[in-house]
Motif scaffolding. Structure first.
Motif, short mmCIF file in Angstrom:
data_model
loop_
_atom_site.label_atom_id
_atom_site.label_comp_id
_atom_site.label_asym_id
_atom_site.label_seq_id
_atom_site.Cartn_x
_atom_site.Cartn_y
_atom_site.Cartn_z
N ARG A 157 -4.65 8.35 7.06
CA ARG A 157 -5.57 8.45 5.82
C ARG A 157 -5.13 9.70 5.44
O ARG A 157 -4.25 10.36 5.01
CB ARG A 157 -6.80 7.90 5.81
N ARG A 158 -6.41 10.58 5.24
CA ARG A 158 -6.33 11.93 4.53
C ARG A 158 -6.16 13.04 5.81
O ARG A 158 -6.30 14.32 5.41
CB ARG A 158 -7.50 12.24 3.93
N SER B 7 -2.29 2.85 7.11
CA SER B 7 -2.22 4.43 6.62
C SER B 7 -1.98 5.30 7.32
O SER B 7 -2.51 6.52 7.75
CB SER B 7 -3.53 4.69 5.73
N PHE C 26 -8.96 16.31 0.45
CA PHE C 26 -9.87 15.71 -0.34
C PHE C 26 -9.97 16.34 -1.62
O PHE C 26 -9.63 17.19 -1.95
CB PHE C 26 -11.19 15.82 0.32
N PHE D 210 0.92 -1.28 0.06
CA PHE D 210 0.19 -0.18 0.01
C PHE D 210 0.76 1.18 0.11
O PHE D 210 2.09 1.11 0.55
CB PHE D 210 -0.90 0.07 1.26
N ILE D 211 0.57 2.25 -0.53
CA ILE D 211 1.03 3.53 -0.69
C ILE D 211 0.27 4.57 -0.69
O ILE D 211 -0.75 4.72 -1.34
CB ILE D 211 2.15 3.76 -1.33
N ALA D 212 0.49 5.65 -0.15
CA ALA D 212 -0.43 6.92 -0.10
C ALA D 212 0.81 7.96 -0.60
O ALA D 212 1.57 8.39 0.13
CB ALA D 212 -1.00 7.27 1.23
N LEU D 213 0.47 8.47 -1.92
CA LEU D 213 1.23 9.45 -2.36
C LEU D 213 0.45 10.70 -2.08
O LEU D 213 0.88 11.73 -2.72
CB LEU D 213 1.63 9.38 -3.63
N LEU D 214 -0.51 11.00 -1.29
CA LEU D 214 -0.99 12.03 -1.19
C LEU D 214 -0.40 13.06 -0.32
O LEU D 214 0.73 12.81 0.32
CB LEU D 214 -2.34 11.90 -0.36
N SER E 54 -6.79 19.59 -5.77
CA SER E 54 -7.17 19.04 -4.44
C SER E 54 -7.73 20.28 -3.55
O SER E 54 -7.27 21.22 -3.74
CB SER E 54 -5.98 18.27 -3.71
N TRP E 55 -8.68 19.88 -2.65
CA TRP E 55 -8.96 20.94 -1.69
C TRP E 55 -8.27 20.51 -0.21
O TRP E 55 -8.09 19.35 0.35
CB TRP E 55 -10.48 20.94 -1.44
#
Lengths: 331, 225
Positions: free
Chosen positions: A290-291, A247, A331, A5-9, A48-49
């Protein structure tokens, strides 16, 4: 079977000075870390916001009430913000500060609190990087690209919609207890950020900014101009934990924040018990899930050289501590 | 307006497929190039699962070679590039674990796929900067002999001869990002030795025995400094 898993955010965090300066930070589960007070060089992903809130809660050091019958007790500087990634290299923000300032009056027997929304501000952040040459932040970067030197130029202006003419405890002229400055203020800044290639858990941040105030004539007829502010900040952020499956990421961070305050001017005359130089240390952490990003830390004055040190109770450098809490959601 | 900015990329990288050079032979291996705790370094495969193992020059022209079709499958030849194709067959995820069977042959299937894996090892400079096939392919845009530890390099991902964007790219054990509009992504040599770069795409399973076909392509080269 191994699942990756990866989150590139990116998440962003913002810095709030006592007058309401916003700045940027960003991180992904494996990307560069973001400090609490300094500005990092991240921009919001295109389209993105960001929702953002921050509390800078100050407890002022108090002295003998026989020497200082009226003293600042505490201040809570709230910042609400929303950001949008217009381009991968250009982010726009609107901030709405809400301030609560409490004084102890008459030898501490009474108190006076001023609260309300202060001047909102709009800001723009231009991001660029060095990758074989200076270039704007591309729409997509790999984790390896994120380890290049990143920079931003940022600038903004406040809108003087706050109540600059709010009176003090006895109806006196008290610009430092007002919720607005009466005139726009201008911010300009520069940041540099580097996530270490050989130690990707570590991120270095440098940030310098200037905040310009203008003289305002109040309803009392008085003219007052707050002293301009210059900041130079450095930060080290270290990722101590990361779980891609959950995450989840935790960073610890430390910062050195140098602040130079020019003297305020009242009716064209310098206010002697204002201004000076302060170096703060920030110690804290940032949790990502997460976010969302939750940051918390304490900011302490480590060194100060105030213009009239014995008279500047309630001014920068005279804090017991500042508690900083941020929460942001992308988001 | 893009609302989805949070990219939670969930990839199923089972075992890796790679080619080692041993003397004058290229050896096809399956398992984990850098095994983690509890992971097998090599997983034995059925040589009949190897559908092709070929030798090419620096421009992608096929060269004569000899295949030894016993485990591990080997290829003998003087090659600038070697490429193998292996299918580990059907896989189905169940509450009891992962089965190497098609969906209709297991109870309570959760998710199933047909796995097709290709690995290309390049030995020297490959002159072609464009895809050599119409299949899923990773193209290295640098001369591998010019790379050294710490240096960034660029690869491009193609499928059907066209740049493939937004596809997650795996490099030596971790996903490092997704490709841009031009199918490209920058990677970095983290340590000398083998550089194993992978991409996967899902597509409809033509035989209908799985939820999808999972095609994976690995590009492999060595960095010596």
């Amino acid at each position: 079977m191994k699942r990756v898993f990866i989150a590139l955010l990116s998440f962003a965090g913002f810095s709030l000075a006592h007058h309401g300066v916003a700045s940027l930070g960003a991180v992904g589960l494996e990307g560069p870390g973001a400090p609490l007070e300094s500005s990092s060089s991240a921009t919001l992903p295109e389209g993105s916001w960001l929702l953002y809130t921050k509390l800078d809660s100050v407890r002022w050091r108090k002295y003998s009430f026989s020497d200082f019958p009226d003293q600042k007790d505490r201040s809570d500087f709230w910042m609400l913000g929303i950001g949008y990634g217009l381009r991968s290299w250009l982010s726009l923000y609107v901030f709405a500060p809400y301030n609560v300032k409490k004084e102890l009056r008459d030898g501490g027997e009474r108190s006076f609190t001023s609260r309300g929304f202060a001047d909102p501000s709009i800001m723009a952040v231009l991001g660029f990087k060095y990758d074989g040459g200076l270039r704007l932040i591309p729409r997509r970067e790999s984790l390896e690209d994120m380890m290049d030197w990143h920079f931003t130029l940022y600038g903004g202006v406040s809108l003087p919609t706050g109540d600059a003419n709010r009176k003090g405890y006895m109806g006196e002229f008290a610009p430092d207890m007002a919720s607005g400055f009466g005139k726009p203020t201008i911010t300009a800044g520069f940041t540099a950020t580097k996530q270490m290639v050989n130690l990707p858990e570590l991120t270095f941040v440098f940030d310098a900014s200037y905040l310009k105030f203008f003289e305002h004539r109040y309803n009392t007829g008085d003219r007052y101009r707050f002293g301009d502010e210059f900041r130079a900040n450095t930060a080290l952020v270290y990722r101590v934990f990361r779980s891609q499956e959950k995450s989840l990421r935790l960073d610890l961070l430390t910062e050195l924040n140098y602040l130079h305050l020019q003297k305020d001017r009242e009716n064209g005359i310098s206010v002697e018990d204002s201004g000076g130089d302060v170096v703060y240390g920030v110690f804290g952490g940032r949790l990502y899930y997460r976010r969302a990003s939750l940051g918390a830390g304490v900011k302490l004055p480590l060194w100060k050289d105030l213009n009239q040190q014995s008279q500047q109770q309630g001014a920068e450098g005279k804090e017991k501590y500042r508690l900083i809490i941020t929460l942001s959601l992308i988001f | 307006m893009l609302w989805i900015l949070f990219l939670l990329l969930s990839l199923c990288w089972s075992h890796e497929l790679w080619i080692e050079k041993r003397g004058g032979e290229y050896v096809l291996l399956y398992g984990h190039l850098r095994p983690g705790s509890g992971e097998e370094a090599q997983v034995r495969y059925d040589p009949s699962r190897v559908h092709s193992f070929e030798c090419f020059d620096s421009e992608g022209r096929r060269l004569p070679s000899q295949i030894v079709s016993e485990y591990p499958v080997r290829l003998r030849g003087k090659c600038q590039m070697v490429q193998a194709n292996l299918s580990s067959g059907y896989w189905t995820k169940t509450p009891e674990g992962l089965k190497n069977l098609p969906r209709e042959e297991v109870k309570n299937p959760i998710e199933s796929w047909y796995s097709v894996e290709t690995v290309r090892r390049i030995e020297g400079r490959i002159l072609a900067k464009t895809p050599l096939t119409d299949g899923l392919e990773i193209t290295l845009l640098e001369d591998p002999s010019s790379l050294r530890t710490g240096q960034k390099f660029t690869v491009a991902v193609y499928y059907g001869g066209k740049a493939l964007r937004d596809v997650p790219v795996y490099h030596n054990g971790r996903v490092v990002g997704t490709t841009g509009d031009d199918g490209r992504i920058n990677l970095r040599v983290r340590e000398k030795g083998m550089q194993l770069i992978g991409v996967s795409v899902r597509e409809k399973d033509q035989k209908g025995r799985a939820d999808y076909t999972l095609r994976t392509f690995y590009l492999l080269f060595e960095v010596g400094r």
